[in-house]
Design an enzyme around this catalytic site. Structure first.
Site, PDB file in Angstrom:
ATOM      1  N   LYS A 253      49.839  30.869  37.717  1.00  0.00           N
ATOM      2  CA  LYS A 253      49.809  29.417  37.526  1.00  0.00           C
ATOM      3  C   LYS A 253      50.958  28.775  38.298  1.00  0.00           C
ATOM      4  O   LYS A 253      51.997  29.403  38.496  1.00  0.00           O
ATOM      5  CB  LYS A 253      49.980  29.087  36.040  1.00  0.00           C
ATOM      6  CG  LYS A 253      48.731  29.324  35.208  1.00  0.00           C
ATOM      7  CD  LYS A 253      48.946  28.874  33.778  1.00  0.00           C
ATOM      8  CE  LYS A 253      47.754  29.205  32.910  1.00  0.00           C
ATOM      9  NZ  LYS A 253      46.548  28.441  33.232  1.00  0.00           N
ATOM     10  N   ARG A 327      38.250  34.287  28.642  1.00  0.00           N
ATOM     11  CA  ARG A 327      36.836  34.661  28.518  1.00  0.00           C
ATOM     12  C   ARG A 327      36.651  36.180  28.584  1.00  0.00           C
ATOM     13  O   ARG A 327      35.712  36.714  28.005  1.00  0.00           O
ATOM     14  CB  ARG A 327      36.009  33.915  29.590  1.00  0.00           C
ATOM     15  CG  ARG A 327      36.361  34.247  30.994  1.00  0.00           C
ATOM     16  CD  ARG A 327      35.803  33.243  32.004  1.00  0.00           C
ATOM     17  NE  ARG A 327      36.565  31.994  32.021  1.00  0.00           N
ATOM     18  CZ  ARG A 327      36.259  30.943  32.762  1.00  0.00           C
ATOM     19  NH1 ARG A 327      35.193  30.960  33.552  1.00  0.00           N
ATOM     20  NH2 ARG A 327      36.994  29.847  32.720  1.00  0.00           N
TER      21      ARG A 327
END
Ligand code: BES
Ligand code: ZN
Ligand code: ZN
Length: 478
Positions: A253, A327
């Site tokens: 990130k 996920r």
């Protein structure tokens, strides 16, 4: 904050400060109307005016205000009252209908997290006392109010419990820290608790979750909490994303986006808070909470974009972005949950996508799934409870965006739009055929954490998911 109910007229209750909600129509007849006018008080929503010489705090509210307005006004009034030096505050009822909202405003609005302050400054206000009498001097049934108080306090305190865990730093709340928190809760509330470590996860073939956690010095844990009352009407499975830190992994990130990523465990914290409240309310529903507690880090052994992972249900996943890690963890935890519990419903809670915030704004939880009626039930339950939910619709074209040429499915979409929905459609690959209509996914990326106060929320974790789920579960018991 200690919240009490006393079955006496307001006047006869001893307290340092009296809180009054008044609307514009009541201004003229107020005993201190001149003072209020002098102070420029117009009884606008949440407008506050302290008449210290009379030990009164007046808060404006719309005539025929909703629970939403009462909840939020109560939170604002308490935040102000906490800055004075009074120890106790009393108020009357504004009909039994609004009692729960006022209690929530008090308990959630007065929440403070100061565990990391070297010199915490506790407020002198420690007690909120409700009279059973209404503002217009009519009376309510004390037993009805008492049961509203007991129930609402359990739910509001569970929400604050969630906030406390979310707010802890990634150093303090590691996957093992989550396991210890779950075990402590299980001991206290008589829940069953099973923890799988890395060996256990390997035995279960949960290689998607294991890959996400591989580069961390804090190894992953799968946590299963169960509440099993004697006569359960239904069996509910809850699954929570528990990324104790999400650095993004090798798809690292940007510096600014990494800040706040301790909150990526909020889904896991929410399911712990929900099962805590369910067990304290003694609901006749069997509840299972499954948590994938993992840290997504970088290192020589980190999983990579280009890797192909095999999930517990046998499906293969092409990794194209290691920051779409939630996920992958959920894929395995959903698989494990369905293999271990035959539930009537399965709900998952996850700070899954920034895209959900783009779609719905920072206050609203995204609701996704195949069952239209069930999703609408959740939107209604959220509204009742004081949370915001919005449905994001699936369609068959979006489903094609996560096709992979290499594996069964890809962990990111080929197009940049609709990311909250394509993430949910990815999860759909790990929902068994018989559970498709019984599954709802909640994306709490926006609603779980705030850096600026809004409604009953102060800086930090909000406890998103707890109130709406208790509302939905209690509806099932009716
Ligand atoms: N934990 C983040 C999602 C998130 C973002 C939660 C902001 C709260 C606030 C998640 O793991 C993530 O990084 N998602 C990516 C997905 C993308 C790589 C497809 C995102 O949203 O950018
Ligand atoms: Zn991520
Ligand atoms: Zn994440």
């Amino acid at each position: 904050m200690n919240v009490k109910l006393i079955n006496q007229p307001l006047e006869t209750i001893a307290a340092d400060l009296t809180l009054e909600f008044i609307n514009a129509n009541e201004l003229e007849s107020h005993p201190h109307s001149a003072l209020l006018a002098q102070a420029g008080f117009k009884a606008e929503n949440e407008q506050l005016c302290a008449l210290h010489e009379h030990r009164i705090l007046v808060c404006g509210i719309d005539k025929e205000a909703s629970n939403e307005l009462y909840r939020s006004a109560m939170a604002s009034a308490l935040k102000a009252a906490m800055n004075y030096s009074y120890a106790s505050l009393k108020l009357s009822q504004y009909s039994a209908e609004h009692f729960a909202a006022l209690i929530e405003g008090a308990v959630l609005g007065s929440y403070k997290f100061d565990a990391y302050k070297s010199e915490p400054k506790p407020s002198s206000l420690t007690e909120v006392i409700f009279s059973t009498e209404n503002h217009d001097k009519t009376v309510n049934d004390a037993d009805v109010l008492e049961s509203i108080l007991t129930q609402t306090l359990i739910i509001a305190k569970a929400t604050n419990f969630v906030r406390d865990i979310v707010n802890q730093t990634p150093y303090d709340m590691t996957p093992q820290g989550m396991a210890v928190t779950a075990e402590t809760l299980a001991d206290k509330n008589g829940l069953e608790c099973t923890i799988l470590d890395v060996n256990g996860l390997e035995d279960e073939k949960m290689f998607a979750m294991l890959s996400v956690g591989r580069a961390s010095v804090n190894p992953p844990r799968l946590i299963h909490l169960a509440y099993k009352p004697a006569k359960a009407k239904k069996v509910i499975t809850l699954v929570g994303k528990g990324l104790t830190y999400d650095s993004g992994g090798l798809s690292l990130k940007a510096a600014a986006s990494m800040v706040t990523m301790k909150m990526d465990k909020a889904g896991a914290c929410a399911v712990m808070g929900i099962i805590k409240a369910v067990s304290e309310l003694k609901l006749d529903i069997e509840v299972h909470a499954f948590i994938g507690a993992v840290e997504n880090m970088i290192g020589g052994n980190a999983y990579k974009p280009d890797d192909v992972l095999r999930a517990k249900n046998g499906k293969t996943i092409e990794v194209r972005n290691t920051d779409a890690e939630g996920r992958l963890v959920l894929a395995d935890v959903l698989g494990y949950a369905q293999a271990n519990v035959n539930a009537d419903y399965i709900f998952d809670y996850a700070t899954l996508t920034g895209a959900c915030m783009v779609a719905l704004g920072p206050y609203t939880t995204g609701v996704m799934g195949h069952n239209e009626t069930l999703k609408q039930e959740w939107v209604d339950a959220a509204k009742q409870s004081g949370e915001y939910c919005g449905i994001l619709p699936f369609n068959r074209h979006l489903k094609k965006l996560i096709k992979s040429d290499l594996a069964d499915v890809c962990n990111v979409s080929s197009k940049p739009y609709g990311g909250a929905i394509t993430a949910a459609l990815f999860l759909d690959n790990f929902i068994d055929e018989n559970m498709k209509e019984k599954w709802v996914h909640f994306d709490i990326a926006g609603s779980a954490y705030t850096e600026s106060a809004w409604d009953v929320h102060t800086y930090g974790g909000t406890g998103a998911g707890v109130r709406m789920t208790l509302n939905w579960l209690m509806e099932q018991c009716k």
